[in-house]
Design a protein around this motif. Structure first.
Motif, mmCIF file in Angstrom:
data_model
loop_
_atom_site.group_PDB
_atom_site.id
_atom_site.type_symbol
_atom_site.label_atom_id
_atom_site.label_comp_id
_atom_site.label_asym_id
_atom_site.label_seq_id
_atom_site.Cartn_x
_atom_site.Cartn_y
_atom_site.Cartn_z
ATOM 1 N N HIS A 72 0.841 -1.192 0.000
ATOM 2 C CA HIS A 72 0.000 0.000 0.000
ATOM 3 C C HIS A 72 0.879 1.247 0.000
ATOM 4 O O HIS A 72 1.830 1.338 0.788
ATOM 5 C CB HIS A 72 -0.896 0.032 1.234
ATOM 6 N N LEU A 73 0.563 2.220 -0.854
ATOM 7 C CA LEU A 73 1.210 3.521 -0.808
ATOM 8 C C LEU A 73 0.590 4.310 0.332
ATOM 9 O O LEU A 73 -0.634 4.405 0.449
ATOM 10 C CB LEU A 73 1.009 4.263 -2.132
ATOM 11 N N VAL A 74 1.425 4.870 1.199
ATOM 12 C CA VAL A 74 0.953 5.620 2.358
ATOM 13 C C VAL A 74 0.914 7.101 2.013
ATOM 14 O O VAL A 74 1.927 7.671 1.597
ATOM 15 C CB VAL A 74 1.862 5.383 3.580
ATOM 16 N N HIS A 75 -0.243 7.714 2.194
ATOM 17 C CA HIS A 75 -0.402 9.134 1.890
ATOM 18 C C HIS A 75 -0.237 9.932 3.187
ATOM 19 O O HIS A 75 -1.213 10.204 3.903
ATOM 20 C CB HIS A 75 -1.765 9.392 1.260
ATOM 21 N N ALA A 76 1.005 10.269 3.511
ATOM 22 C CA ALA A 76 1.297 11.017 4.736
ATOM 23 C C ALA A 76 2.730 11.488 4.691
ATOM 24 O O ALA A 76 3.557 10.974 3.937
ATOM 25 C CB ALA A 76 1.067 10.148 5.975
ATOM 26 N N ARG A 86 -4.038 4.668 3.230
ATOM 27 C CA ARG A 86 -3.226 3.728 2.471
ATOM 28 C C ARG A 86 -3.951 3.315 1.199
ATOM 29 O O ARG A 86 -5.129 2.990 1.231
ATOM 30 C CB ARG A 86 -2.901 2.496 3.317
ATOM 31 N N GLU A 87 -3.211 3.306 0.094
ATOM 32 C CA GLU A 87 -3.766 2.966 -1.213
ATOM 33 C C GLU A 87 -3.144 1.667 -1.707
ATOM 34 O O GLU A 87 -1.936 1.584 -1.919
ATOM 35 C CB GLU A 87 -3.472 4.105 -2.199
ATOM 36 N N ARG A 88 -3.957 0.632 -1.887
ATOM 37 C CA ARG A 88 -3.458 -0.670 -2.353
ATOM 38 C C ARG A 88 -2.900 -0.533 -3.772
ATOM 39 O O ARG A 88 -3.566 -0.003 -4.671
ATOM 40 C CB ARG A 88 -4.581 -1.707 -2.306
ATOM 41 N N LEU A 89 -1.689 -1.021 -3.970
ATOM 42 C CA LEU A 89 -1.052 -0.967 -5.282
ATOM 43 C C LEU A 89 -1.334 -2.253 -6.063
ATOM 44 O O LEU A 89 -1.459 -3.329 -5.469
ATOM 45 C CB LEU A 89 0.456 -0.786 -5.132
ATOM 46 N N PRO A 90 -1.410 -2.168 -7.399
ATOM 47 C CA PRO A 90 -1.598 -3.379 -8.207
ATOM 48 C C PRO A 90 -0.420 -4.335 -8.026
ATOM 49 O O PRO A 90 0.699 -3.921 -7.716
ATOM 50 C CB PRO A 90 -1.667 -2.840 -9.639
ATOM 51 N N ASP A 91 -0.657 -5.618 -8.236
ATOM 52 C CA ASP A 91 0.412 -6.615 -8.097
ATOM 53 C C ASP A 91 1.504 -6.436 -9.153
ATOM 54 O O ASP A 91 2.639 -6.870 -8.939
ATOM 55 C CB ASP A 91 -0.183 -8.026 -8.195
ATOM 56 N N PHE A 92 1.166 -5.837 -10.278
ATOM 57 C CA PHE A 92 2.125 -5.512 -11.330
ATOM 58 C C PHE A 92 1.914 -4.044 -11.645
ATOM 59 O O PHE A 92 0.880 -3.664 -12.204
ATOM 60 C CB PHE A 92 1.875 -6.394 -12.554
ATOM 61 N N SER A 104 5.786 3.065 1.723
ATOM 62 C CA SER A 104 4.779 2.037 1.496
ATOM 63 C C SER A 104 4.650 1.194 2.755
ATOM 64 O O SER A 104 5.499 1.246 3.654
ATOM 65 C CB SER A 104 5.160 1.156 0.304
ATOM 66 N N TRP A 105 3.576 0.419 2.806
ATOM 67 C CA TRP A 105 3.295 -0.443 3.965
ATOM 68 C C TRP A 105 2.718 -1.747 3.450
ATOM 69 O O TRP A 105 1.934 -1.755 2.484
ATOM 70 C CB TRP A 105 2.316 0.248 4.897
ATOM 71 N N VAL A 106 3.104 -2.866 4.043
ATOM 72 C CA VAL A 106 2.549 -4.167 3.669
ATOM 73 C C VAL A 106 1.781 -4.732 4.854
ATOM 74 O O VAL A 106 2.130 -4.491 6.015
ATOM 75 C CB VAL A 106 3.661 -5.144 3.229
ATOM 76 N N SER A 107 0.749 -5.483 4.566
ATOM 77 C CA SER A 107 -0.111 -5.993 5.635
ATOM 78 C C SER A 107 0.449 -7.243 6.296
ATOM 79 O O SER A 107 -0.011 -7.646 7.361
ATOM 80 C CB SER A 107 -1.518 -6.281 5.093
#
Length: 308
Positions: A72-76, A86-92, A104-107
């Motif tokens: 996820h891209l973190v908007h802060a 947090r905005e989920r990024l595409p797998d590609f 960025s952040w991963v779950s």
């Protein structure tokens, strides 16, 4: 490509055992590819605070495969508060240059490969303008052509990361030979690349005034010449600081002078603008913060190259 593995952290280190590696390009791709970066935290349960990755402002573009897990891209601003959007990024996905530091952040566990490209190489290899991707990501399955789609499927299905790197290299080498700009030159650092880009801008078209050159560079990269120069100087200061740290204590005043800053305060302000942290805080985080693994890899690659 030449691989640089991050060595194991010493016993007692606050950093995790996640696998981080970087591949540097061979001569034939050195003008197109800055590096391929690996992050693999599979098998590890990291606390939330260790799931961030910090990135500096940079002219480089990225093509990323998330092979396992989500990102996820973190908007802060940095460091981000826990409730940041947090905005989920595409797998590609394809990422443009960023004129501000980001993270960025991963779950949970993640396994990812990131291809780093200068904006002019992105345009030649994909047809995508870096300026249209400034500070954002796009779904690679929608914006890249069939050749890239086939590569993406092959990368996802490959047996291991070495096989993936071989696939990427085999795909890019003949493609770059066909599409590379006639004035593209090998450059390892952002400042070197910018000098080549400015020369090309001055020799393109009819107008060669400073203003016309700056307009061309902004249309090609999405960023102003001043912003790019600041990023290049900050990168040099970081790498010189890594080398100084290896050799002994850092003298910030000398480092500022060596890398073109007016004084130590100027160095501190610019470092914070590009990375989100002061030089002293960035130095501390390199030793203690999991999220600075990209910085540690980049510094490690510089030490390897200086030893060769």
């Amino acid at each position: 490509m030449f691989k640089i593995d991050q060595p194991p952290h010493p016993v007692g280190s606050p950093l995790s055992a996640a696998r981080n590696a970087m591949w540097l390009p061979r001569a034939g791709l050195a003008a197109a590819v800055r590096a391929v970066v690996l992050r693999d935290s599979r098998g590890l349960t990291l606390p939330d605070a260790q799931r961030y990755t910090y990135f500096p402002a940079s002219p480089l573009c990225t093509i990323t495969w998330f092979l396992h897990g989500d990102c996820h891209l973190v908007h802060a601003s940095l460091p981000p508060p826990p409730d940041s959007r947090r905005e989920r990024l595409p797998d590609f996905c394809v990422g443009g240059p960023f004129n501000h530091p980001c993270c960025s952040w991963v779950s949970g566990e993640v396994h990812a490969l990131m291809l780093l490209l200068p904006p002019d190489a992105l345009l030649a290899l994909t047809g995508l303008q870096a300026g249209e991707l400034l500070n954002r990501f796009a779904d690679g399955s929608r914006v890249l052509d069939d050749g890239w789609q086939q590569l993406s499927r092959a990368v996802a299905a490959a047996a291991d990361d070495e096989a993936r790197i071989a696939l990427i290299e085999a795909f890019l080498t003949p493609l770059w030979a066909q599409v590379r700009p006639p004035q593209s030159l090998v450059s390892r650092l952002n400042s070197d690349w910018l000098q080549h880009l400015a020369l090309r801008a001055a020799n393109s078209g009819l107008g060669r005034s400073v203003r016309q050159v700056e307009r061309r560079i902004k249309s090609w990269t999405g960023q102003s010449l001043r912003e790019l120069n600041g990023m290049g100087r900050a990168e040099r200061a970081f790498l010189e600081g890594v080398a100084a740290e290896r050799d002994g204590l850092i003298n910030w005043g000398e480092l500022a002078d060596q890398t073109g800053y007016a004084d130590q305060s100027h160095l501190c302000r610019q470092t914070r603008r590009v990375t989100g942290f002061t030089p002293a805080e960035l130095r501390r985080r390199l030793a203690e913060d999991e999220g600075c693994w990209v910085y540690r890899l980049w510094g490690l690659s510089e030490l390897h190259l200086r030893q060769d």
